[in-house]
Design a protein around this motif. Sequence first.
Motif, short mmCIF file in Angstrom:
data_model
loop_
_atom_site.label_atom_id
_atom_site.label_comp_id
_atom_site.label_asym_id
_atom_site.label_seq_id
_atom_site.Cartn_x
_atom_site.Cartn_y
_atom_site.Cartn_z
N ALA A 42 8.76 29.21 -18.01
CA ALA A 42 9.35 30.42 -18.52
C ALA A 42 9.29 30.77 -19.95
O ALA A 42 9.39 31.85 -20.41
CB ALA A 42 10.97 30.36 -18.07
N ALA A 45 5.75 31.98 -20.50
CA ALA A 45 5.77 33.60 -20.10
C ALA A 45 6.40 34.20 -20.93
O ALA A 45 5.94 35.35 -21.31
CB ALA A 45 6.25 33.42 -18.59
N GLY A 46 7.68 33.95 -21.40
CA GLY A 46 8.38 34.60 -22.57
C GLY A 46 7.69 34.83 -23.68
O GLY A 46 7.54 35.94 -24.40
N TYR A 71 4.81 40.81 -17.73
CA TYR A 71 6.03 41.12 -17.15
C TYR A 71 5.98 40.41 -15.67
O TYR A 71 7.11 39.62 -15.13
CB TYR A 71 6.56 42.47 -16.87
CG TYR A 71 6.95 43.13 -17.95
CD1 TYR A 71 8.17 42.45 -18.66
CD2 TYR A 71 6.76 44.46 -18.53
CE1 TYR A 71 8.64 42.83 -19.91
CE2 TYR A 71 7.36 44.96 -19.51
CZ TYR A 71 8.39 44.45 -20.36
OH TYR A 71 8.90 44.59 -21.21
N TYR A 74 6.43 36.74 -16.07
CA TYR A 74 7.78 36.44 -16.30
C TYR A 74 8.53 36.40 -15.33
O TYR A 74 9.59 35.67 -15.02
CB TYR A 74 8.18 37.19 -17.48
CG TYR A 74 9.36 36.82 -18.43
CD1 TYR A 74 9.39 35.59 -18.89
CD2 TYR A 74 10.45 37.72 -18.60
CE1 TYR A 74 10.58 35.12 -19.58
CE2 TYR A 74 11.58 37.12 -19.43
CZ TYR A 74 11.53 36.13 -19.94
OH TYR A 74 12.52 35.45 -20.67
N VAL A 194 13.97 38.55 -24.88
CA VAL A 194 13.38 37.54 -24.45
C VAL A 194 13.16 36.39 -25.46
O VAL A 194 13.05 35.30 -25.00
CB VAL A 194 11.61 38.23 -24.43
CG1 VAL A 194 10.67 36.93 -24.35
CG2 VAL A 194 11.42 38.97 -23.32
#
Length: 234
Positions: A42, A45-46, A71, A74, A194
């Motif tokens: 995560a 991805a962020g 997105y 994420y 984020v």
Amino acid sequence: MPDSSDLRPRRMLPSGTPRSARGLLVAASAALAIVALSDLFAVFAGARIYLLIDEDQGFAAAPQQRLDAAYSLYQTAGNAQGIVYLPCAVLFVAWFFWTRRNTGLLAPDRFRKGPGWAIGGWLIPLANFWLPYRIAVDMWGAATPLPAEGEPYRASIWPVNLWWGLLVSSSLFDWYAASRYKSAETLTEIRAAVMQYMAADALHIAAAVAAVYFAVRLTSMHWLKATATSPYRE
């Protein structure tokens, strides 16, 4: 004349034989490692979204196609976190309950609540910010080795405090980041939310590591003390 304390009824020891919680410890530790990996995913991805959104003089922009892909990744990371969190929580609470039962057999006078609270304490809103911690402190004290003759009794509980502090702070920070992310409308607000989510995930990773350390130390302490003070063996 006999001492008056000899006439007082003595507390009955709970019946039962302590059983090893190491199987549950291994399962819970493995689950915590998987949770930490999902949090790391995560964070990655962020970071893609955060770096993709370009901010210049208060204005944010990003290529739409790449932003949609970021997105999507994420969202996948968030789904993965949701999938692994529940079985991890079940395994950890099962270990927590089993260890409470074992330490209760070893030192019943150190506990003010029954073993069932090792499960129920996690389920009561607001109280679950305090009750599991108190039970963990009692378990740690019960498993702490007895001092040598003439030495003061000291039970350093910093592993408990570290684990619980990280767990509570990561949960609160995650709730705050989620509320900011849901209300974000502009790219600038999304970028900031984020970043807060990434910080919360980093705290989750630290909390998972601290939980493994706490669980391993407590289980080891309990069985060292149990084998030294009782006829039970694994």
